[in-house]
Design a protein around this motif. Structure first.
Motif, PDB file in Angstrom:
ATOM      1  N   THR A  61      -4.998   7.188 -92.721  1.00 55.00           N
ATOM      2  CA  THR A  61      -4.756   7.203 -91.299  1.00 55.00           C
ATOM      3  C   THR A  61      -4.587   5.758 -90.815  1.00 55.00           C
ATOM      4  O   THR A  61      -5.127   4.809 -91.414  1.00 55.00           O
ATOM      5  CB  THR A  61      -5.890   7.911 -90.556  1.00 55.00           C
ATOM      6  N   ASP A  62      -3.849   5.566 -89.748  1.00 56.37           N
ATOM      7  CA  ASP A  62      -3.486   4.213 -89.320  1.00 56.37           C
ATOM      8  C   ASP A  62      -4.696   3.325 -89.041  1.00 56.37           C
ATOM      9  O   ASP A  62      -4.659   2.115 -89.319  1.00 56.37           O
ATOM     10  CB  ASP A  62      -2.613   4.284 -88.069  1.00 56.37           C
ATOM     11  N   SER A  63      -5.757   3.894 -88.499  1.00 60.67           N
ATOM     12  CA  SER A  63      -6.894   3.070 -88.062  1.00 60.67           C
ATOM     13  C   SER A  63      -7.661   2.436 -89.222  1.00 60.67           C
ATOM     14  O   SER A  63      -8.456   1.514 -88.990  1.00 60.67           O
ATOM     15  CB  SER A  63      -7.840   3.894 -87.201  1.00 60.67           C
ATOM     16  N   VAL A  64      -7.439   2.898 -90.454  1.00 61.67           N
ATOM     17  CA  VAL A  64      -8.179   2.339 -91.587  1.00 61.67           C
ATOM     18  C   VAL A  64      -7.267   1.607 -92.573  1.00 61.67           C
ATOM     19  O   VAL A  64      -7.764   1.017 -93.544  1.00 61.67           O
ATOM     20  CB  VAL A  64      -8.991   3.422 -92.332  1.00 61.67           C
ATOM     21  N   LYS A  65      -5.976   1.637 -92.357  1.00 62.78           N
ATOM     22  CA  LYS A  65      -5.050   0.969 -93.276  1.00 62.78           C
ATOM     23  C   LYS A  65      -5.375  -0.517 -93.375  1.00 62.78           C
ATOM     24  O   LYS A  65      -5.607  -1.184 -92.373  1.00 62.78           O
ATOM     25  CB  LYS A  65      -3.610   1.149 -92.795  1.00 62.78           C
ATOM     26  N   ARG A  67      -8.022  -1.746 -94.565  1.00 64.23           N
ATOM     27  CA  ARG A  67      -9.478  -1.944 -94.630  1.00 64.23           C
ATOM     28  C   ARG A  67     -10.132  -1.011 -95.648  1.00 64.23           C
ATOM     29  O   ARG A  67     -11.102  -1.400 -96.306  1.00 64.23           O
ATOM     30  CB  ARG A  67     -10.110  -1.716 -93.250  1.00 64.23           C
ATOM     31  N   LYS A  87     -16.099  -1.482 -88.689  1.00 66.11           N
ATOM     32  CA  LYS A  87     -16.203  -1.642 -87.244  1.00 66.11           C
ATOM     33  C   LYS A  87     -17.160  -0.583 -86.690  1.00 66.11           C
ATOM     34  O   LYS A  87     -17.324   0.488 -87.294  1.00 66.11           O
ATOM     35  CB  LYS A  87     -14.835  -1.450 -86.594  1.00 66.11           C
ATOM     36  N   GLU A  89     -16.670   1.501 -84.498  1.00 65.07           N
ATOM     37  CA  GLU A  89     -15.943   2.766 -84.302  1.00 65.07           C
ATOM     38  C   GLU A  89     -15.743   3.537 -85.597  1.00 65.07           C
ATOM     39  O   GLU A  89     -15.249   4.670 -85.573  1.00 65.07           O
ATOM     40  CB  GLU A  89     -14.597   2.512 -83.610  1.00 65.07           C
ATOM     41  N   ASP A  90     -16.112   2.958 -86.729  1.00 61.04           N
ATOM     42  CA  ASP A  90     -16.087   3.691 -87.998  1.00 61.04           C
ATOM     43  C   ASP A  90     -17.345   4.533 -88.190  1.00 61.04           C
ATOM     44  O   ASP A  90     -17.439   5.308 -89.148  1.00 61.04           O
ATOM     45  CB  ASP A  90     -15.964   2.727 -89.180  1.00 61.04           C
TER      46      ASP A  90
END
Length: 126
Positions: A61-65, A67, A87, A89-90
């Motif tokens: 998913t984009d939010s973890v790419k 990382r 983060k 938010e994770d």
């Protein structure tokens, strides 16, 4: 019957790292997709990453790419999720998921996933 057992969650400060493991048993997984979802308090379960057992291809998913990295060890029937630069938010309960799918992709809708682990808590403090 497929069984998935997660480990590796915990508490970490923002910017830190954790590695989740998911040990799978009960099947030959060559035609399976495996991966991870997460669910934060008050939110719906969401897709994080998956890997094709056969080809090793991955999707995030984009939010973890950039990382997170998903990988597998065929000999151990284990899937890993290396999480770096964490983060707040994770923060969520992370669930291992498996699904028999010759295309090697998990359903993005949780209701379409065949098998789940029990979940492991990841908490990232500011």
């Amino acid at each position: 019957q497929v069984q998935l057992v997660e480990s590796g969650g915990g508490l970490v400060q923002a910017g830190g790292s954790l590695r989740l493991s998911c040990a799978a048993s009960g099947r030959t997984f060559s035609n399976y997709a495996m991966g991870w979802f997460r669910q934060a308090p008050g939110k719906e379960r969401e897709f994080v990453a998956d890997i094709s057992w056969r080809s090793g291809s991955t999707y995030y998913t984009d939010s973890v790419k950039g990382r997170f990295t998903i990988s597998r060890d065929n000999a151990k029937n284990t899937v890993y999720l290396q999480m770096n630069s964490l983060k707040p938010e994770d923060t969520a309960v992370y669930y291992c998921a498996a699904e028999r799918n010759v295309m090697g992709r998990l359903s993005r809708n949780p209701s379409g996933v065949g098998y789940w682990g029990q979940g492991t808590q990841v908490t990232v403090s500011p």
